[in-house]
Design an enzyme around this catalytic site. Structure first.
Site, short mmCIF file in Angstrom:
data_model
loop_
_atom_site.label_atom_id
_atom_site.label_comp_id
_atom_site.label_asym_id
_atom_site.label_seq_id
_atom_site.Cartn_x
_atom_site.Cartn_y
_atom_site.Cartn_z
N ILE A 52 0.83 -1.21 0.00
CA ILE A 52 0.00 0.00 0.00
C ILE A 52 0.86 1.26 0.00
O ILE A 52 0.63 2.20 -0.77
CB ILE A 52 -0.95 0.02 1.22
CG1 ILE A 52 -1.86 -1.22 1.20
CG2 ILE A 52 -1.78 1.30 1.25
CD1 ILE A 52 -2.77 -1.34 0.00
N VAL B 100 -8.01 -0.70 -1.42
CA VAL B 100 -7.69 -1.09 -2.79
C VAL B 100 -7.65 -2.61 -2.96
O VAL B 100 -7.47 -3.34 -1.99
CB VAL B 100 -6.31 -0.53 -3.23
CG1 VAL B 100 -6.37 0.97 -3.39
CG2 VAL B 100 -5.22 -0.95 -2.28
N LYS C 262 -13.46 0.46 8.12
CA LYS C 262 -12.54 -0.47 7.42
C LYS C 262 -12.73 -1.90 7.94
O LYS C 262 -12.80 -2.86 7.17
CB LYS C 262 -11.10 0.00 7.64
CG LYS C 262 -10.05 -0.98 7.19
CD LYS C 262 -9.98 -1.07 5.69
CE LYS C 262 -9.06 -2.19 5.25
NZ LYS C 262 -9.10 -2.40 3.81
N GLY D 106 -8.04 -15.69 2.75
CA GLY D 106 -6.68 -15.31 3.13
C GLY D 106 -6.41 -13.85 2.93
O GLY D 106 -7.31 -13.05 2.73
N CYS E 231 -6.05 -8.73 4.83
CA CYS E 231 -7.20 -7.91 5.23
C CYS E 231 -8.37 -8.75 5.72
O CYS E 231 -8.68 -8.75 6.91
CB CYS E 231 -7.63 -7.02 4.08
SG CYS E 231 -6.40 -5.78 3.70
N1 LIG Z 1 -2.16 -5.06 1.07
C1 LIG Z 1 -3.42 -4.71 0.95
O1 LIG Z 1 -4.10 -5.07 0.00
C2 LIG Z 1 -4.06 -3.77 1.95
C3 LIG Z 1 -5.31 -3.21 1.64
C4 LIG Z 1 -5.89 -2.33 2.54
C5 LIG Z 1 -5.24 -2.04 3.74
N2 LIG Z 1 -4.03 -2.60 4.03
C6 LIG Z 1 -3.39 -2.25 5.29
O2 LIG Z 1 -2.32 -1.36 4.99
C7 LIG Z 1 -1.26 -1.55 5.94
C8 LIG Z 1 0.03 -1.84 5.20
O3 LIG Z 1 -0.14 -3.06 4.50
P1 LIG Z 1 0.84 -3.52 3.36
O4 LIG Z 1 0.14 -4.61 2.64
O5 LIG Z 1 1.34 -2.35 2.58
O6 LIG Z 1 2.04 -4.12 4.26
P2 LIG Z 1 3.47 -4.61 3.74
O7 LIG Z 1 3.92 -5.62 4.72
O8 LIG Z 1 3.43 -4.93 2.29
O9 LIG Z 1 4.39 -3.31 3.88
C9 LIG Z 1 4.67 -2.70 5.08
C10 LIG Z 1 6.08 -2.12 4.99
O10 LIG Z 1 6.30 -1.39 6.20
C11 LIG Z 1 7.66 -1.57 6.57
N3 LIG Z 1 7.78 -1.24 7.99
C12 LIG Z 1 7.42 -1.96 9.07
N4 LIG Z 1 7.65 -1.25 10.20
C13 LIG Z 1 8.17 -0.08 9.82
C14 LIG Z 1 8.61 1.07 10.51
N5 LIG Z 1 8.54 1.15 11.84
N6 LIG Z 1 9.12 2.10 9.81
C15 LIG Z 1 9.19 2.04 8.45
N7 LIG Z 1 8.78 0.98 7.73
C16 LIG Z 1 8.27 -0.06 8.41
C17 LIG Z 1 7.96 -3.01 6.21
O11 LIG Z 1 9.34 -3.22 6.05
C18 LIG Z 1 7.17 -3.17 4.89
O12 LIG Z 1 7.97 -2.90 3.76
C19 LIG Z 1 -1.73 -2.69 6.87
O13 LIG Z 1 -2.34 -2.16 8.00
C20 LIG Z 1 -2.75 -3.40 6.02
O14 LIG Z 1 -3.69 -4.09 6.81
C21 LIG Z 1 -3.43 -3.46 3.15
#
Ligand SMILES: NC(=O)c1ccc[n+]([C@@H]2O[C@H](COP(=O)([O-])OP(=O)(O)OC[C@H]3O[C@@H](n4cnc5c(N)ncnc54)[C@H](O)[C@@H]3O)[C@@H](O)[C@H]2O)c1
Length: 402
Positions: free
Chosen positions: A13, A152, A203, A254, A257
Site C-alpha cells: 500500500i 484497494v 474499514k 486469506g 485484510c
Molecule cells: N495489502 C493490501 O491489500 C491492503 C489493503 C488495505 C489495507 N491494508 C493495510 O495497509 C497496511 C500496510 O499493509 P501492506 O500490505 O502495505 O504491508 P506490507 O507488509 O506490504 O508493507 C509494510 C512495509 O512497512 C515496513 N515497515 C514496518 N515497520 C516499519 C517502521 N517502523 N518504519 C518504516 N517501515 C516499516 C515493512 O518493512 C514493509 O515494507 C496494513 O495495515 C494493512 O492491513 C493493506
C-alpha cells in the site's frame, strides 16, 4: 528539496500511494526499515508485483519527486502505512504503528498533518494522538491528526487508489477537513468525512462483511458436497433471484485484510461479535476440509491403484493472479498436506512467484501432465485453459472450471 510528504512503510500500500502522490509533482520521501526495499526503489525499481507500478515508480524517481530512505525527515504531511498483523492469540498488534509514530514525533511541527492508513483497531488514532502530545504537548491543537483506511484491490491498485471513495476521520473537525484537502489532490473518488473511530470501524466492518458473506458460500459448499449438489450451479441459479447475491466459495479466506481485520473487532468486542467470529471459524475450517479431502482422495487412489499417486497442488497465493502468500489458505492446505506426506510425490505450483524459501515449486504445465490427482487451490488465469486427460482426478476447490 525537503519532502512535502513522508510515507512510513513502502509495502503493497505504501509504495503505490507514495508513487501516486509523487506522480502529481509532490516531493515524497518514502521510509522503510528494510534497506533492500529502499535500495530497490532508489534504483527506480519495485519489490512487489503490481501492474503499472514499476512505470510510475521509475518515472517518479527519475523526475526527482520520489526518494526512499531508512530514516524520516521533517515534512508537512506524514502517512503511516506499516503492517498491523495480529498476535498469536488473534489480538491486533499495533506496535508497528506505534514505533513508526515514535520515530516521527521529534520531527513534527505546528500545522503538520499526521494520517494513519494502516488498518487499525478502534481507538488507535486517539492512542497515537495521546502518544504524540505526551512527548510534544506544545503541539496540542496546533497539528492535524486523522485516519483514512485503504480499500484497494491488489492487482488493480493504481486505478483504485485514484477512483475509490475514501472515508476520512479526524480526531476533530479541523483534522478531518485538513486530511480531506490533502487527499483531494490525488483522489478522484468521493471523500467522505467522519470521525477517526468511525473511520477505523468502517474499514474493519467492510472486510468483516466480506468474510461473513464468503463464509456463507463456503458453508454451502460443505453442505452441497454432502448432498451431492454442484455448488457452483446452485449459486448461479439462486443468484437469478433479483435480490440474492451469493459469493463464490473457495478453499478458505486469506490475505492481509479479510482474514485478519475481523479479529480486530472480535478481540475487543467478543460478546457482541458472534456472527463475525463464526464466519472466521467457517472460513478457517474450509481450508482444513480441503486438506482432508486431498488426503482422502490420495488414500482412495492408493487402494484402487495399488500405488501412491502423484499430486499437483495448484496455487499458493491467497487469491487469483497475485504473488501474495500472506494468510493464504492455499499455503496452509499445502503445509497440512505435506505434513502427512510420508515421502509422497507432490508438485507444488505457484506461477506468480519464481521460487520459495522452503517450498520447491514446479512449473504448472509439467505438474498437470505428470500428476494423478490435481487439486486447484487458487483460480489463477494460467490454469483456466489447461488441458488434461479424463483419467486425472480433479479437485476444483475454487471454481477454476465453473
Ligand atoms: N495489502 C493490501 O491489500 C491492503 C489493503 C488495505 C489495507 N491494508 C493495510 O495497509 C497496511 C500496510 O499493509 P501492506 O500490505 O502495505 O504491508 P506490507 O507488509 O506490504 O508493507 C509494510 C512495509 O512497512 C515496513 N515497515 C514496518 N515497520 C516499519 C517502521 N517502523 N518504519 C518504516 N517501515 C516499516 C515493512 O518493512 C514493509 O515494507 C496494513 O495495515 C494493512 O492491513 C493493506
Amino acid at each position: 528539496m525537503s519532502p512535502q510528504v513522508v510515507t512510513i512503510g513502502l509495502g503493497y500500500i505504501g509504495l503505490p500511494t507514495s508513487a501516486l502522490i509523487a506522480s502529481k509533482s509532490t516531493y515524497v520521501l518514502g521510509v522503510d526499515i528494510n534497506q533492500k526495499v529502499v535500495d530497490t526503489i532508489n534504483d527506480g525499481k519495485i519489490h512487489i508485483v503490481e501492474p503499472d507500478l514499476d512505470i510510475i515508480v521509475s518515472k517518479a524517481v527519475n523526475d526527482g519527486f520520489f526518494k526512499a530512505s531508512t530514516t524520516a525527515v521533517a515534512s508537512d504531511t506524514f502517512l503511516i502505512v506499516v503492517p498491523t498483523p495480529f498476535k498469536g492469540n488473534h489480538e491486533p498488534d499495533i506496535s508497528y504503528v506505534e514505533s513508526a509514530t515514535r520515530a516521527i514525533i521529534p520531527l513534527l511541527k505546528k500545522g503538520d498533518l499526521y494520517i494513519i492508513e494502516s488498518t487499525s483497531p478502534i481507538g488507535t488514532t486517539e492512542k497515537m494522538q495521546d502518544l504524540i502530545f505526551q512527548s510534544r504537548p506544545e503541539l496540542k491543537g496546533e497539528m492535524y491528526i486523522a485516519y483514512c483506511p485503504e480499500r484497494v484491490l491488489p492487482g488493480n491498485v493504481m486505478h483504485e487508489l485514484v477512483y475509490n471513495d475514501r472515508v476520512i476521520g479526524g480526531v476533530d473537525k479541523a483534522s478531518t477537513q485538513k486530511a480531506i484537502s490533502f487527499y483531494s489532490k490525488y483522489v478522484k473518488g468521493e471523500l467522505h468525512p467522519t470521525n477517526s473511530r468511525t473511520a477505523e470501524m468502517c474499514k474493519l466492518v467492510e472486510n468483516s462483511s466480506r468474510d461473513v458473506q464468503i463464509a456463507f458460500a463456503n458453508e454451502l459448499s460443505l453442505i452441497c458436497d454432502k448432498a451431492g449438489i454442484n455448488v457452483w450451479d446452485l449459486i448461479k441459479l439462486a443468484n437469478k433471484h433479483p435480490r440474492v447475491n451469493i459469493l463464490q466459495p473457495g478453499c478458505g479466506v486469506g490475505g492481509h485484510c479479510i482474514a485478519v481485520d475481523p479479529y480486530f473487532i472480535i478481540s475487543d468486542y467478543p460478546q457482541e461479535s458472534k456472527m463475525i467470529g463464526k464466519a472466521r471459524e467457517v472460513n478457517n475450517y474450509k481450508s482444513l476440509w480441503c486438506a482432508e479431502k486431498i488426503q482422502k482422495e490420495k488414500l482412495q487412489f492408493e487402494i484402487s491403484n495399488k500405488r501412491k499417486p502423484k499430486i499437483a497442488l495448484m496455487g499458493l497465493a491467497f487469491k487469483p493472479n497475485i504473488d501474495d502468500l500472506r494468510e493464504s489458505p492455499a499455503k496452509y492446505i499445502t503445509q497440512q498436506v505435506l505434513q502427512n506426506s510420508n515421502g509422497d510425490d507432490y508438485f507444488i505450483v505457484e506461477p506468480n512467484i519464481e521460487s520459495h524459501s522452503i517450498i520447491k515449486l514446479t512449473e504448472f504445465e509439467y505438474a498437470v501432465k505428470n500428476a494423478d490427482i490435481i487439486a486447484f487451490l487458487v483460480a489463477h488465469n494460467q490454469f483456466k485453459n489447461l488441458q488434461f486427460s479424463s483419467e486425472k482426478i480433479v479437485l476444483d476447490f475454487c471454481g477454476v472450471f465453473c
